[in-house]
Design a protein around this motif. Structure first.
Motif, PDB file in Angstrom:
ATOM      1  N   HIS A 291       0.801  -1.222   0.000  1.00  0.00           N
ATOM      2  CA  HIS A 291       0.000   0.000   0.000  1.00  0.00           C
ATOM      3  C   HIS A 291       0.839   1.279   0.000  1.00  0.00           C
ATOM      4  CE1 HIS A 291      -3.572  -2.428   1.780  1.00  0.00           C
ATOM      5  NE2 HIS A 291      -3.591  -2.427   0.459  1.00  0.00           N
ATOM      6  N   THR A 292       2.144   1.151   0.132  1.00  0.00           N
ATOM      7  CA  THR A 292       3.015   2.320   0.026  1.00  0.00           C
ATOM      8  C   THR A 292       4.054   2.158  -1.082  1.00  0.00           C
ATOM      9  OG1 THR A 292       4.436   1.401   1.762  1.00  0.00           O
ATOM     10  CG2 THR A 292       2.750   2.985   2.445  1.00  0.00           C
ATOM     11  N   GLN A 293       3.937   1.108  -1.875  1.00  0.00           N
ATOM     12  CA  GLN A 293       4.955   0.818  -2.882  1.00  0.00           C
ATOM     13  C   GLN A 293       4.639   1.478  -4.222  1.00  0.00           C
ATOM     14  OE1 GLN A 293       5.243  -3.458  -3.025  1.00  0.00           O
ATOM     15  NE2 GLN A 293       6.219  -3.616  -1.014  1.00  0.00           N
ATOM     16  N   SER A 294       5.690   1.662  -5.013  1.00  0.00           N
ATOM     17  CA  SER A 294       5.556   2.184  -6.369  1.00  0.00           C
ATOM     18  C   SER A 294       5.000   1.098  -7.280  1.00  0.00           C
ATOM     19  CB  SER A 294       6.910   2.662  -6.887  1.00  0.00           C
ATOM     20  OG  SER A 294       6.800   3.158  -8.201  1.00  0.00           O
ATOM     21  N   GLN A 295       4.071   1.475  -8.149  1.00  0.00           N
ATOM     22  CA  GLN A 295       3.476   0.544  -9.110  1.00  0.00           C
ATOM     23  C   GLN A 295       3.209   1.289 -10.415  1.00  0.00           C
ATOM     24  OE1 GLN A 295       0.296  -2.058  -7.897  1.00  0.00           O
ATOM     25  NE2 GLN A 295       0.747  -1.784  -5.719  1.00  0.00           N
ATOM     26  N   LYS A 296       2.769   0.556 -11.412  1.00  0.00           N
ATOM     27  CA  LYS A 296       2.349   1.187 -12.644  1.00  0.00           C
ATOM     28  C   LYS A 296       1.242   2.192 -12.345  1.00  0.00           C
ATOM     29  CE  LYS A 296       0.609   0.208 -17.304  1.00  0.00           C
ATOM     30  NZ  LYS A 296       0.111  -0.835 -18.242  1.00  0.00           N
ATOM     31  N   PHE A 297       1.335   3.376 -12.903  1.00  0.00           N
ATOM     32  CA  PHE A 297       0.443   4.518 -12.690  1.00  0.00           C
ATOM     33  C   PHE A 297       0.734   5.251 -11.375  1.00  0.00           C
ATOM     34  CE2 PHE A 297      -2.371   1.426 -15.013  1.00  0.00           C
ATOM     35  CZ  PHE A 297      -2.233   2.020 -16.261  1.00  0.00           C
ATOM     36  N   TRP A 298       1.478   4.623 -10.471  1.00  0.00           N
ATOM     37  CA  TRP A 298       1.799   5.241  -9.171  1.00  0.00           C
ATOM     38  C   TRP A 298       3.323   5.271  -9.013  1.00  0.00           C
ATOM     39  CZ3 TRP A 298      -1.965   1.404  -6.394  1.00  0.00           C
ATOM     40  CH2 TRP A 298      -3.288   1.712  -6.738  1.00  0.00           C
ATOM     41  N   GLU A 299       3.960   6.165  -9.736  1.00  0.00           N
ATOM     42  CA  GLU A 299       5.420   6.182  -9.829  1.00  0.00           C
ATOM     43  C   GLU A 299       6.006   7.010  -8.683  1.00  0.00           C
ATOM     44  OE1 GLU A 299       3.262   7.510 -12.022  1.00  0.00           O
ATOM     45  OE2 GLU A 299       3.561   6.745 -14.037  1.00  0.00           O
ATOM     46  N   THR A 300       6.036   6.425  -7.493  1.00  0.00           N
ATOM     47  CA  THR A 300       6.437   7.167  -6.302  1.00  0.00           C
ATOM     48  C   THR A 300       7.911   7.568  -6.303  1.00  0.00           C
ATOM     49  OG1 THR A 300       6.866   5.093  -5.129  1.00  0.00           O
ATOM     50  CG2 THR A 300       4.680   6.056  -4.887  1.00  0.00           C
ATOM     51  N   ASP A 301       8.749   6.889  -7.113  1.00  0.00           N
ATOM     52  CA  ASP A 301      10.173   7.194  -7.133  1.00  0.00           C
ATOM     53  C   ASP A 301      10.546   8.159  -8.255  1.00  0.00           C
ATOM     54  OD1 ASP A 301       9.538   5.402  -9.088  1.00  0.00           O
ATOM     55  OD2 ASP A 301      11.104   3.936  -8.603  1.00  0.00           O
ATOM     56  N   ASP A 302       9.563   8.698  -8.963  1.00  0.00           N
ATOM     57  CA  ASP A 302       9.852   9.656 -10.030  1.00  0.00           C
ATOM     58  C   ASP A 302      10.327  10.977  -9.424  1.00  0.00           C
ATOM     59  OD1 ASP A 302       9.313  10.351 -13.082  1.00  0.00           O
ATOM     60  OD2 ASP A 302       8.548  12.030 -11.882  1.00  0.00           O
ATOM     61  N   ARG A 303      11.279  11.632 -10.083  1.00  0.00           N
ATOM     62  CA  ARG A 303      11.863  12.861  -9.541  1.00  0.00           C
ATOM     63  C   ARG A 303      10.832  13.978  -9.414  1.00  0.00           C
ATOM     64  NH1 ARG A 303      14.697  14.094  -5.924  1.00  0.00           N
ATOM     65  NH2 ARG A 303      15.995  12.346  -6.605  1.00  0.00           N
ATOM     66  N   ALA A 304       9.950  14.121 -10.393  1.00  0.00           N
ATOM     67  CA  ALA A 304       8.938  15.176 -10.316  1.00  0.00           C
ATOM     68  C   ALA A 304       7.997  14.948  -9.138  1.00  0.00           C
ATOM     69  CB  ALA A 304       8.149  15.233 -11.625  1.00  0.00           C
ATOM     70  N   ILE A 305       7.635  13.684  -8.908  1.00  0.00           N
ATOM     71  CA  ILE A 305       6.772  13.352  -7.768  1.00  0.00           C
ATOM     72  C   ILE A 305       7.481  13.676  -6.457  1.00  0.00           C
ATOM     73  CG2 ILE A 305       5.667  11.458  -6.531  1.00  0.00           C
ATOM     74  CD1 ILE A 305       4.148  12.221  -9.018  1.00  0.00           C
ATOM     75  N   LEU A 306       8.738  13.294  -6.335  1.00  0.00           N
ATOM     76  CA  LEU A 306       9.483  13.512  -5.098  1.00  0.00           C
ATOM     77  C   LEU A 306       9.687  14.997  -4.819  1.00  0.00           C
ATOM     78  CD1 LEU A 306      12.152  10.664  -5.441  1.00  0.00           C
ATOM     79  CD2 LEU A 306      10.137  10.707  -3.952  1.00  0.00           C
ATOM     80  N   ASP A 307       9.910  15.793  -5.864  1.00  0.00           N
ATOM     81  CA  ASP A 307      10.095  17.228  -5.677  1.00  0.00           C
ATOM     82  C   ASP A 307       8.835  17.889  -5.132  1.00  0.00           C
ATOM     83  OD1 ASP A 307      12.694  17.103  -6.514  1.00  0.00           O
ATOM     84  OD2 ASP A 307      12.280  17.754  -8.574  1.00  0.00           O
TER      85      ASP A 307
END
Length: 618
Positions: A291-307
């Protein structure tokens, strides 16, 4: 003396004000407004704005007053000043309605006041559906627009006092026909008011299953589940599945067997009760690592998301960011492809409910907040304010996240938070969302009802209507006990117990108890028999060992079995002619027990044979 005419434009819902020819030292008027919303039993709202414009200079007066609303269905527009009507010009466009008031007279002089009232009706401000009244008063962009802004809500008495309202009113009173809710100093805030705490729906669903292969296969579908806010009551599920199970996201998964080159349509009819408050009877789904992991459509490790995420410290901050960052825009083509969070950020003006939901889930997960996607049906009487974006039978998507402080999953809808002009779908949820499937372990599966389309024909597979009542059904559970056979052999003391739910409701915190009549005989269930969940029309089966610690031949006894649901349900069943086995069986498996029995039989036979030979020799 030089006298100057001033035109004031007011944009309703967004409420930005521009003043032409204002004095250098500030606005030429002090403005107060009191707005009354009178809701009829049909849901039509009469809105009356009582304006007061006080001159702050001796040389200015108001000649026109303009309001613009994105709503397109404003009717019966009337403006008055004292006993005189004020001419109005109403223009309906694709982007809303513009109302211009034109004053023939001049109110000139410092501290002189022009008072006037603008009244119109709207079918979009309040929504009455079944047992629920929802009313939305939009916020404004700045408190500086008014020296004072007050609002009064007058709603039909049959809906009672608001069960949820933001912000809190200062006073609530009642007449013979109406509840009156007052906000004497609203400032720039909007109002979200909900009257009623439960809504009822009837649902008819069809799942079109196909097996185009040359070998038998299985198909699994997600049936609408219970959640802490949603109670399902199935009237029929035809045909019955070969298996019904609960997955780790709380979905109810039905399994069907399909022969080669075949098709099957599954029909479900059900009643649904949506509640404002979570039910303590329905267990909260356990938070999983996925429930907290990166998956397709939920790219939690993407730089834009992290910023972006590093500046968002709470789930509410995530919600507010998503509402502000994306713009709802349904494309002209009917085929919608799911973009995911990163693509939504790259094209923020072309988002639908999937993008709002995926971005919320991704940003929340990037902050280590468990979050999921819910797909289902959202009851909407206005597709502009509360749109439905998934084209498969007008489905909708929204999100939920796990609130660690409250220790519960909370639903939020950033899409409707955006399209309603600021209605708060974070702090308080509504009674219009029916969950069909929950995606958390996987970002895509299981698929919601309405997604199981046939390749051979087009069909409408989702039908939802309001219900006047939801009648609870009593628990009706049966318990069976049959001999367990291993490789066709009935083993003394080994049984299969079955609990069958004969109702279309799920039952929780079920306990099964077994007691043997014969002293020294103990019943050992293979699994814990407390806090069980049984789904609609489901049969739970589990091995039971009836055993004695003494080494002896199987003994006949009578078992008493009880099914308990809290203090409200206690059903006892007696089983006669039950044979006991050895307690050691509980430590063995289905392979070793027959081997031991066969080995024992073989050894016994050999011993008997040896004795016979020995006797003959003697």
């Amino acid at each position: 003396m030089f006298v100057r005419s001033v035109t004031i434009c007011l944009l309703l819902l967004f409420f930005t004000v521009t003043t032409v020819g204002a004095e250098e030292n500030g606005e030429p008027f002090t403005t107060t407004v009191h707005t009354t919303y009178v809701v009829s039993l049909s849901g039509t709202t009469t809105i009356s704005h009582e304006f007061s414009l006080k001159n702050r200079t001796a040389t200015s007066f108001v000649s026109q007053y303009a309001l613009k609303s994105p709503l397109q269905r404003l009717k019966q527009v009337v403006a008055t000043s004292g006993t005189s009507k004020v001419p109005v010009e109403v223009n309906h466009g694709d982007d809303g309605t513009t109302i211009v008031l034109k004053f023939d007279d001049q109110v000139v002089g410092e501290n002189k006041t022009r008072s006037f009232t603008l009244t119109y009706t709207s079918s979009d401000t309040a929504v009455i559906s079944g047992n629920i009244l929802e009313l939305y008063v939009p916020s404004i962009s700045s408190e500086e627009l008014y020296a004072q802004r007050s609002v009064t809500l007058k709603t039909p008495l049959r809906f009672g006092r608001a069960t949820r309202v933001t912000p809190e009113p200062e006073a609530v009173s009642f007449t013979d026909t109406a509840a009156i809710t007052n906000f004497p100093d609203l400032g720039k805030q909007g109002i979200v008011a909900l009257f009623g705490d439960q809504q009822f729906f009837s649902v008819t669903l069809r799942y079109n299953l196909e097996n185009s292969g040359n070998a038998p296969g299985i198909a699994q579908i997600a049936l609408p589940p219970d959640t802490p806010y949603q109670k399902m009551q199935y009237q029929s599920l035809d045909p019955s599945p070969s298996k019904l199970s609960l997955d780790r996201d709380g979905n109810w998964i039905a399994t069907y067997s399909l022969v080669a080159n075949s098709a099957l349509s599954v029909y479900l009819t059900a009643a649904v009760r949506i509640s404002l408050w979570p039910s303590p009877d329905v267990p909260q789904t356990t938070v999983q690592p996925e429930h907290t992991q990166s998956q397709k459509f939920w790219e939690t490790d993407d730089r834009a998301i992290l910023d972006i995420a590093k500046n968002l410290t709470t789930p509410q901050a995530v919600y507010e960011y998503v509402v502000a960052a994306l713009t709802y825009n349904l494309p002209d083509d009917t085929e919608l492809s799911r973009k995911g969070a990163v693509a939504a950020l790259a094209n923020p003006t072309a988002a639908v409910c999937q993008e709002f939901t995926d971005l919320f889930v991704t940003l929340a997960r990037s902050k280590n907040v468990p979050a999921r996607r819910i797909t289902g049906y959202a009851f909407s009487s206005n597709s502009e304010l509360r749109p439905l974006s998934l084209q498969t039978d007008i489905l909708h998507a929204w999100a939920d996240f796990y609130d660690a402080e409250q220790q519960q999953w909370r639903q939020v809808d950033p899409t409707w938070g955006n399209t309603t002009g600021g209605a708060d779908y974070f702090s308080q949820f509504d009674l219009n969302h029916i969950a069909f499937a929950i995606n958390g372990i996987s970002s895509s599966t299981p698929y919601a009802a309405g997604s199981y389309k046939s390749e051979a024909f087009e069909s409408k597979d989702v039908s939802v209507a309001l219900l006047n009542q939801f009648i609870p059904v009593p628990a009706d559970l049966t318990l069976s006990l049959e001999k367990k056979r291993i490789f066709g052999i009935a083993i003394p003391g080994l049984y299969l117990a079955g609990i069958t739910n004969k109702t279309g409701q799920a039952w929780y915190h079920l306990t099964a108890q077994f007691t043997a009549e014969l002293a020294g005989v103990v019943v050992h269930p293979d699994v814990p028999m407390t806090d069980l969940t049984i789904l609609p029309f489901q049969t739970l089966t589990f091995p039971v060992l009836v055993a004695t610690d003494r080494v002896q031949l199987p003994q006949n006894t009578q078992l008493q079995a009880a099914l308990l649901l809290g203090t409200e349900y206690n059903q006892t069943t007696e089983f006669a002619g039950i044979k006991s086995g050895l307690a050691v069986y509980q430590y063995l498996n289905e392979t070793t027990i027959p081997l031991i029995l066969v080995s024992g039989f073989t050894i016994g036979t050999l011993i008997a044979g040896s004795l016979l030979v020995f006797r003959r020799r003697w």
